[in-house]
Structure formats: structure tokens, C-alpha cells
Scaffold this motif. Sequence first.
Motif, mmCIF file in Angstrom:
data_model
loop_
_atom_site.group_PDB
_atom_site.id
_atom_site.type_symbol
_atom_site.label_atom_id
_atom_site.label_comp_id
_atom_site.label_asym_id
_atom_site.label_seq_id
_atom_site.Cartn_x
_atom_site.Cartn_y
_atom_site.Cartn_z
ATOM 1 N N PRO A 1 0.821 -1.214 0.000
ATOM 2 C CA PRO A 1 0.000 0.000 0.000
ATOM 3 C C PRO A 1 0.856 1.264 0.000
ATOM 4 O O PRO A 1 1.837 1.356 0.735
ATOM 5 C CB PRO A 1 -0.803 -0.119 1.300
ATOM 6 C CG PRO A 1 -0.837 -1.578 1.593
ATOM 7 C CD PRO A 1 0.479 -2.113 1.113
ATOM 8 N N ARG A 2 0.480 2.210 -0.852
ATOM 9 C CA ARG A 2 1.163 3.495 -0.881
ATOM 10 C C ARG A 2 0.410 4.486 -0.008
ATOM 11 O O ARG A 2 -0.827 4.483 0.005
ATOM 12 C CB ARG A 2 1.248 3.996 -2.324
ATOM 13 C CG ARG A 2 2.307 3.282 -3.157
ATOM 14 C CD ARG A 2 2.075 3.475 -4.635
ATOM 15 N NE ARG A 2 0.953 2.659 -5.096
ATOM 16 C CZ ARG A 2 0.355 2.797 -6.267
ATOM 17 N NH1 ARG A 2 0.745 3.747 -7.083
ATOM 18 N NH2 ARG A 2 -0.638 2.004 -6.602
ATOM 19 N N PRO A 3 1.120 5.322 0.718
ATOM 20 C CA PRO A 3 0.438 6.242 1.643
ATOM 21 C C PRO A 3 -0.535 7.188 0.947
ATOM 22 O O PRO A 3 -1.603 7.485 1.474
ATOM 23 C CB PRO A 3 1.597 7.013 2.289
ATOM 24 C CG PRO A 3 2.786 6.139 2.113
ATOM 25 C CD PRO A 3 2.580 5.430 0.821
ATOM 26 N N VAL A 4 -0.136 7.673 -0.254
ATOM 27 C CA VAL A 4 -0.959 8.651 -0.971
ATOM 28 C C VAL A 4 -1.131 8.179 -2.414
ATOM 29 O O VAL A 4 -0.160 7.806 -3.076
ATOM 30 C CB VAL A 4 -0.314 10.053 -0.954
ATOM 31 C CG1 VAL A 4 -1.228 11.063 -1.655
ATOM 32 C CG2 VAL A 4 -0.025 10.494 0.473
ATOM 33 N N LEU A 5 -2.363 8.227 -2.893
ATOM 34 C CA LEU A 5 -2.673 7.823 -4.264
ATOM 35 C C LEU A 5 -3.078 9.022 -5.101
ATOM 36 O O LEU A 5 -3.695 9.964 -4.580
ATOM 37 C CB LEU A 5 -3.815 6.800 -4.279
ATOM 38 C CG LEU A 5 -3.581 5.481 -3.535
ATOM 39 C CD1 LEU A 5 -4.867 4.661 -3.518
ATOM 40 C CD2 LEU A 5 -2.449 4.694 -4.164
ATOM 41 N N GLU A 6 -2.748 8.976 -6.376
ATOM 42 C CA GLU A 6 -3.278 9.966 -7.316
ATOM 43 C C GLU A 6 -4.627 9.455 -7.806
ATOM 44 O O GLU A 6 -4.727 8.353 -8.336
ATOM 45 C CB GLU A 6 -2.313 10.145 -8.487
ATOM 46 C CG GLU A 6 -0.981 10.750 -8.102
ATOM 47 C CD GLU A 6 -0.082 11.005 -9.303
ATOM 48 O OE1 GLU A 6 -0.606 10.980 -10.444
ATOM 49 O OE2 GLU A 6 1.126 11.216 -9.111
ATOM 50 N N LEU A 7 -5.658 10.248 -7.634
ATOM 51 C CA LEU A 7 -7.005 9.823 -7.996
ATOM 52 C C LEU A 7 -7.085 9.518 -9.489
ATOM 53 O O LEU A 7 -6.657 10.312 -10.327
ATOM 54 C CB LEU A 7 -8.012 10.909 -7.631
ATOM 55 C CG LEU A 7 -9.489 10.555 -7.856
ATOM 56 C CD1 LEU A 7 -9.921 9.427 -6.933
ATOM 57 C CD2 LEU A 7 -10.371 11.783 -7.649
ATOM 58 N N SER A 8 -7.644 8.370 -9.818
ATOM 59 C CA SER A 8 -7.796 7.962 -11.214
ATOM 60 C C SER A 8 -9.089 7.163 -11.358
ATOM 61 O O SER A 8 -9.711 6.784 -10.357
ATOM 62 C CB SER A 8 -6.604 7.110 -11.662
ATOM 63 O OG SER A 8 -6.593 5.873 -10.957
ATOM 64 N N LEU B 1 -8.131 6.848 3.929
ATOM 65 C CA LEU B 1 -7.256 6.772 2.760
ATOM 66 C C LEU B 1 -6.927 8.183 2.293
ATOM 67 O O LEU B 1 -7.697 9.123 2.532
ATOM 68 C CB LEU B 1 -7.942 5.990 1.637
ATOM 69 C CG LEU B 1 -8.273 4.525 1.928
ATOM 70 C CD1 LEU B 1 -8.963 3.891 0.725
ATOM 71 C CD2 LEU B 1 -7.026 3.752 2.302
ATOM 72 N N PHE B 2 -5.801 8.337 1.601
ATOM 73 C CA PHE B 2 -5.321 9.656 1.211
ATOM 74 C C PHE B 2 -5.146 9.725 -0.308
ATOM 75 O O PHE B 2 -4.483 8.874 -0.906
ATOM 76 C CB PHE B 2 -3.991 9.963 1.901
ATOM 77 C CG PHE B 2 -4.099 10.130 3.388
ATOM 78 C CD1 PHE B 2 -4.127 11.390 3.967
ATOM 79 C CD2 PHE B 2 -4.185 9.020 4.220
ATOM 80 C CE1 PHE B 2 -4.231 11.550 5.335
ATOM 81 C CE2 PHE B 2 -4.279 9.166 5.594
ATOM 82 C CZ PHE B 2 -4.310 10.431 6.156
ATOM 83 N N PHE B 3 -5.723 10.763 -0.911
ATOM 84 C CA PHE B 3 -5.642 10.977 -2.346
ATOM 85 C C PHE B 3 -5.253 12.418 -2.647
ATOM 86 O O PHE B 3 -5.565 13.334 -1.876
ATOM 87 C CB PHE B 3 -7.004 10.741 -3.018
ATOM 88 C CG PHE B 3 -7.469 9.317 -3.049
ATOM 89 C CD1 PHE B 3 -7.254 8.525 -4.170
ATOM 90 C CD2 PHE B 3 -8.141 8.766 -1.973
ATOM 91 C CE1 PHE B 3 -7.700 7.220 -4.219
ATOM 92 C CE2 PHE B 3 -8.590 7.464 -2.004
ATOM 93 C CZ PHE B 3 -8.365 6.686 -3.128
ATOM 94 N N VAL B 4 -4.610 12.607 -3.796
ATOM 95 C CA VAL B 4 -4.481 13.934 -4.382
ATOM 96 C C VAL B 4 -5.169 13.889 -5.747
ATOM 97 O O VAL B 4 -5.147 12.866 -6.432
ATOM 98 C CB VAL B 4 -3.008 14.378 -4.529
ATOM 99 C CG1 VAL B 4 -2.375 14.584 -3.173
ATOM 100 C CG2 VAL B 4 -2.202 13.384 -5.346
ATOM 101 N N ALA B 5 -5.794 14.994 -6.112
ATOM 102 C CA ALA B 5 -6.544 15.040 -7.361
ATOM 103 C C ALA B 5 -6.213 16.323 -8.106
ATOM 104 O O ALA B 5 -6.177 17.404 -7.511
ATOM 105 C CB ALA B 5 -8.052 14.977 -7.080
ATOM 106 N N GLY B 6 -5.967 16.195 -9.396
ATOM 107 C CA GLY B 6 -5.653 17.354 -10.230
ATOM 108 C C GLY B 6 -6.873 17.847 -10.982
ATOM 109 O O GLY B 6 -8.018 17.635 -10.567
ATOM 110 N N GLU B 7 -6.624 18.513 -12.093
ATOM 111 C CA GLU B 7 -7.707 19.038 -12.927
ATOM 112 C C GLU B 7 -7.929 18.069 -14.084
ATOM 113 O O GLU B 7 -7.194 18.078 -15.069
ATOM 114 C CB GLU B 7 -7.338 20.434 -13.449
ATOM 115 C CG GLU B 7 -7.190 21.493 -12.373
ATOM 116 C CD GLU B 7 -8.514 21.850 -11.722
ATOM 117 O OE1 GLU B 7 -9.554 21.741 -12.398
ATOM 118 O OE2 GLU B 7 -8.502 22.200 -10.528
ATOM 119 N N ASP B 8 -8.928 17.205 -13.953
ATOM 120 C CA ASP B 8 -9.255 16.274 -15.026
ATOM 121 C C ASP B 8 -10.716 15.874 -14.904
ATOM 122 O O ASP B 8 -11.431 16.318 -13.995
ATOM 123 C CB ASP B 8 -8.345 15.037 -14.998
ATOM 124 C CG ASP B 8 -8.355 14.330 -13.644
ATOM 125 O OD1 ASP B 8 -9.374 14.402 -12.939
ATOM 126 O OD2 ASP B 8 -7.340 13.699 -13.297
#
Length: 334
Positions: A208-215, A268-275
Motif C-alpha cells: 500500500p502506498r500512503p498517498v494515491l493519485e485519484l484515477s 485513505l489519502f488521495f491527491v486530485a488534479g484538474e481532469d
Amino acid sequence: VSLFFRVRGKHLNSAACFVMKLWNKYKVTSIPSLVFIDAATGKVVCRNGLLVVKDDPKGLEFPWGPKPFAEVVAGPLLRNNRQTTDSSALEGSYVGVYFSAHWCPPCRSLTRVLVESYRKVKESGHKFEIVFVSADRSEESFTQYFSEMPWLAVPYTDEARRSRLNRLYGIQGIPTLILLDTEGHMITRQGRVEILNDPDCLLFPWHPRPVLELSESNAVQLHEGPCLVLFVDAEEEGELEPAKELIQPIAEKIMAKYKAKEEETPLLFFVAGEDDMSDSLRDYTNLPEAAPLLTILDMSARAKYVKDVEEITPAVVEQFVNDFLAEKLKPEPI
């Protein structure tokens, strides 16, 4: 102690809100659901209590505590050429326990991807094996589906062993891919997401990765419990890295704390960009268009928590997380 989940009526009150917290805590995704817990410690004994009642109506195996994978899977395993091998051959290998069925379209799609991932991992020199646990409705369907798979399977006729493996991992839906380390301990329940996000298998064995990029492929995890999502103004690859670095220390601290207690991480932890994925999530949860925007989303409780500050710092994130875990924040409806 057993907790039995069912639903009557549609109107929420304070008691219903408490019930939703229990749903989140015990990862209930379908009903009816029966969860057995140790009243002394609060730890889960068995998530699939309904299977326990079905398989052991006289309570001969009480208190139905978890057993080692090697013990539950013990016995002959099949290859698709009908040859058998003993489960002891799995010792010292990473293992994927694959719950799937031919009648399930998402299962068939994942199987095609998984065959390629299996090949790549094996070719890279890792000791890796997959055990197929069928949810097919007939032996004929099982045989047809298994013919596409290059790995091992629990014999379809061994319904008791298939059921025990479902109980061991609290399977509530398919496809599910559980990944185990070489000692038989669980690495992740999210094998499906990891396989789809890492087609070249560069991150094997997918800790498991601590932070995921939302997809699109990992957005399903938003429905498995509360998730912190940091929305940022980023459109190009690599622009999310500063956001990940900002929240990663907090995420790692939370993961380590609950791992030490042998409990699942409550956030859970996510980061989300502009998409498009982020836009859809903002629309669904009725979030403002601001960026950066710090939120905690609890889909099953249909609740959100929004931190409205001019600057998001590690201290701001940590305080936000701590207040949420201490139940000091007031939720807004989604």
C-alpha cells in the motif's frame, strides 16, 4: 459479539448515523451482513458471518477466529491441464488469491489483464502464484473459465474450502484479488486496483502506498470508507508531486499507527488534479471549484468535511485529520 446489518426505512436519525459509523468501521458494502468481533478488543473475528452460519450451523468451529492462509488453503490445487499440485508448493511465494466468476463481466475483463501481469511478474524472476477461488454457478462454467488461466485453482467440487477462503478474507463482491507476502500475511486487498494501475508490474508486490493519485481505476476505493482528498490545480504529469509530498508524512504516520495496533487504516489519502475524474467527483459531492481544496469524503455516510483556509500546510492537514478521527468535525451532506 455479532453485529447484524440490515436496512429498514429511508430516514436518517441519530441512531442511523451511529449505524453508518459501524458500516464504515467494519467495511460493510452489502446487506444482509453479519460481522463477529472480539468484545474484549473490538477486533474483527470474522467479516463473513453469514457464511459461518451456513458452513458451521452447530458452532463446532466457534469462535470462528481467523486462521493462517496455509491452513485454510491446505489440500490439492488444480492446473487447467487437470494435473494437481499440493498447496505446500506455495510456500515462500507471493500469492494472489483471486475470487472471480465467468458470469461476471468485470471479472472476465480483469482476468485478461491479470494473465499478462502474471506472466510479467514470473518472467521478472519473482516467486509468484495465483490461486483462483471460483464463484461460478456450475462446474462446466468453472472449467471453461479456468481454461483461460495459467495459474492454480481450488477444485470446484471443494465447496467447503472455497467457502472458508471467502470467510477468511470477508469477500463481499467480485472480482477481488487479495495479495499475500511470502509468509502468507496480507499485503493488500486492492490487488485489482494495483494491477490496473501498474500494467508493467513495476511496483510488485504492490505494498500500500500512503498517498494515491485519484484515477478512474482507483476511484472505487472512495466507496470503501472515509478518504482525504486534496484537490490541486495540476493538469500535467508530475504536477501532483508537491501535493503528495505535503500530505505523505501525515498519511505515513496514520498507516504506521494503525498497523502497530493491527487495525485497518481508518482513512485513505488521495491527491486530485484538474481532469474529468476530479470534475465528476466535485460535481457528485457538490464541492466548490477552489484549488487547493482540502476535503474528507465519506461516501457511504453521504457526508463531506471541507477545510476552508487560504494556505494548506502539513500542520493544517494533520490537525484536520486528527479532528476528523476524534469526531470533532461537523459533516455536511453530499
